[in-house]
Design a protein around this motif. Structure first.
Motif, PDB file in Angstrom:
ATOM      1  N   TRP A 145     -22.538  -2.562 -67.347  1.00 28.43           N
ATOM      2  CA  TRP A 145     -22.946  -2.678 -65.943  1.00 28.43           C
ATOM      3  C   TRP A 145     -23.104  -1.304 -65.308  1.00 28.43           C
ATOM      4  O   TRP A 145     -23.924  -1.123 -64.416  1.00 28.43           O
ATOM      5  CB  TRP A 145     -22.008  -3.558 -65.127  1.00 28.43           C
TER       6      TRP A 145
ATOM      7  N   GLN B  95     -29.383   3.092 -64.350  1.00 28.21           N
ATOM      8  CA  GLN B  95     -30.803   3.048 -64.696  1.00 28.21           C
ATOM      9  C   GLN B  95     -31.633   2.461 -63.561  1.00 28.21           C
ATOM     10  O   GLN B  95     -32.767   2.887 -63.336  1.00 28.21           O
ATOM     11  CB  GLN B  95     -31.001   2.261 -65.991  1.00 28.21           C
ATOM     12  N   SER B  96     -31.086   1.537 -62.798  1.00 28.98           N
ATOM     13  CA  SER B  96     -31.829   0.975 -61.671  1.00 28.98           C
ATOM     14  C   SER B  96     -32.075   2.016 -60.587  1.00 28.98           C
ATOM     15  O   SER B  96     -32.979   1.868 -59.774  1.00 28.98           O
ATOM     16  CB  SER B  96     -31.093  -0.235 -61.079  1.00 28.98           C
ATOM     17  N   ALA B  97     -31.267   3.073 -60.589  1.00 29.73           N
ATOM     18  CA  ALA B  97     -31.410   4.148 -59.610  1.00 29.73           C
ATOM     19  C   ALA B  97     -32.196   5.338 -60.155  1.00 29.73           C
ATOM     20  O   ALA B  97     -32.339   6.351 -59.475  1.00 29.73           O
ATOM     21  CB  ALA B  97     -30.026   4.621 -59.163  1.00 29.73           C
TER      22      ALA B  97
ATOM     23  N   MET C 195     -26.523  -0.039 -66.520  1.00 31.15           N
ATOM     24  CA  MET C 195     -27.603  -0.800 -65.877  1.00 31.15           C
ATOM     25  C   MET C 195     -27.776  -0.378 -64.422  1.00 31.15           C
ATOM     26  O   MET C 195     -28.896  -0.195 -63.938  1.00 31.15           O
ATOM     27  CB  MET C 195     -27.327  -2.300 -65.958  1.00 31.15           C
ATOM     28  N   GLY C 196     -26.674  -0.216 -63.700  1.00 31.45           N
ATOM     29  CA  GLY C 196     -26.756   0.222 -62.307  1.00 31.45           C
ATOM     30  C   GLY C 196     -27.374   1.597 -62.190  1.00 31.45           C
ATOM     31  O   GLY C 196     -28.210   1.857 -61.330  1.00 31.45           O
TER      32      GLY C 196
ATOM     33  N   ARG D  62     -27.011   0.207 -56.486  1.00 32.69           N
ATOM     34  CA  ARG D  62     -27.929   1.342 -56.668  1.00 32.69           C
ATOM     35  C   ARG D  62     -27.570   2.528 -55.776  1.00 32.69           C
ATOM     36  O   ARG D  62     -27.659   3.680 -56.177  1.00 32.69           O
ATOM     37  CB  ARG D  62     -29.347   0.843 -56.373  1.00 32.69           C
TER      38      ARG D  62
ATOM     39  N   GLU E   4     -34.082  -8.573 -70.649  1.00 32.99           N
ATOM     40  CA  GLU E   4     -33.862  -8.498 -69.204  1.00 32.99           C
ATOM     41  C   GLU E   4     -32.976  -7.314 -68.803  1.00 32.99           C
ATOM     42  O   GLU E   4     -32.895  -6.970 -67.627  1.00 32.99           O
ATOM     43  CB  GLU E   4     -33.234  -9.794 -68.684  1.00 32.99           C
TER      44      GLU E   4
END
Length: 126
Positions: free
Chosen positions: A80, A86-88, A83-84, A55, A107
C-alpha cells in the motif's frame, strides 16, 4: 539494515521517512534500531492529518523536501505504501519479507524495483 542505508547515502540519495505512526517525545523506532543517523528527516502523517496511502502525504513530503515527486522513490515493505507513492508520481521499491510479495494484478502498479533488503536495493540502484 545499516549497511544498506549507508550504501544508499554514499550513492547520494537523501533518506527520509514517512510514517503513519504519531509523533511524540522520546526515542523513535529508528533511534531504537540505531539507524536514525542515516535519515535527514522523519515525516509523520500528523502534519497532514491523513493516513497512507493518501496521495497528499507523498506530494506534501516531496514539497517539504523541495523536490518534484518524480525525483522521489518510496522504499517500503508494504504494497500500500508503494501504491500510494506511485499514485503521487513517485518511483517505488518494495522490500520483500515473508508474506510481503508484490501484488500480481493489472489493477495495481508493480513496484519499479523489488529487492530482498536495503543492501540489494542499493546494489540494484547503483
Amino acid at each position: 539494515m545499516a549497511e544498506g542505508l549507508a550504501a544508499l547515502r554514499a550513492q547520494g540519495y537523501r533518506l527520509v521517512t514517512l510514517t503513519n505512526s504519531p509523533t511524540g517525545s522520546g526515542a523513535t523506532p529508528l533511534d531504537n534500531a540505531g539507524v536514525a543517523e542515516f535519515f535527514e528527516k522523519q515525516f509523520s502523517v500528523d502534519t497532514w492529518r491523513l493516513f497512507k496511502p493518501a496521495r497528499q502525504l507523498y506530494t506534501g513530503t516531496a514539497e517539504a523536501l523541495g523536490v518534484a515527486p518524480s525525483q522521489c522513490m518510496m522504499v517500503a515493505a508494504h504494497p500500500w505504501d508503494t501504491m500510494g507513492a506511485q499514485s503521487a508520481g513517485f518511483g517505488a521499491a518494495l522490500i520483500t519479507r515473508p508474506g510481503n510479495a508484490p501484488l500480481p494484478t493489472r489493477e495495481v502498479p508493480a513496484p519499479d524495483v523489488v529487492a530482498a533488503d536495503l543492501r540489494e536495493l542499493a546494489d540494484r540502484l547503483s
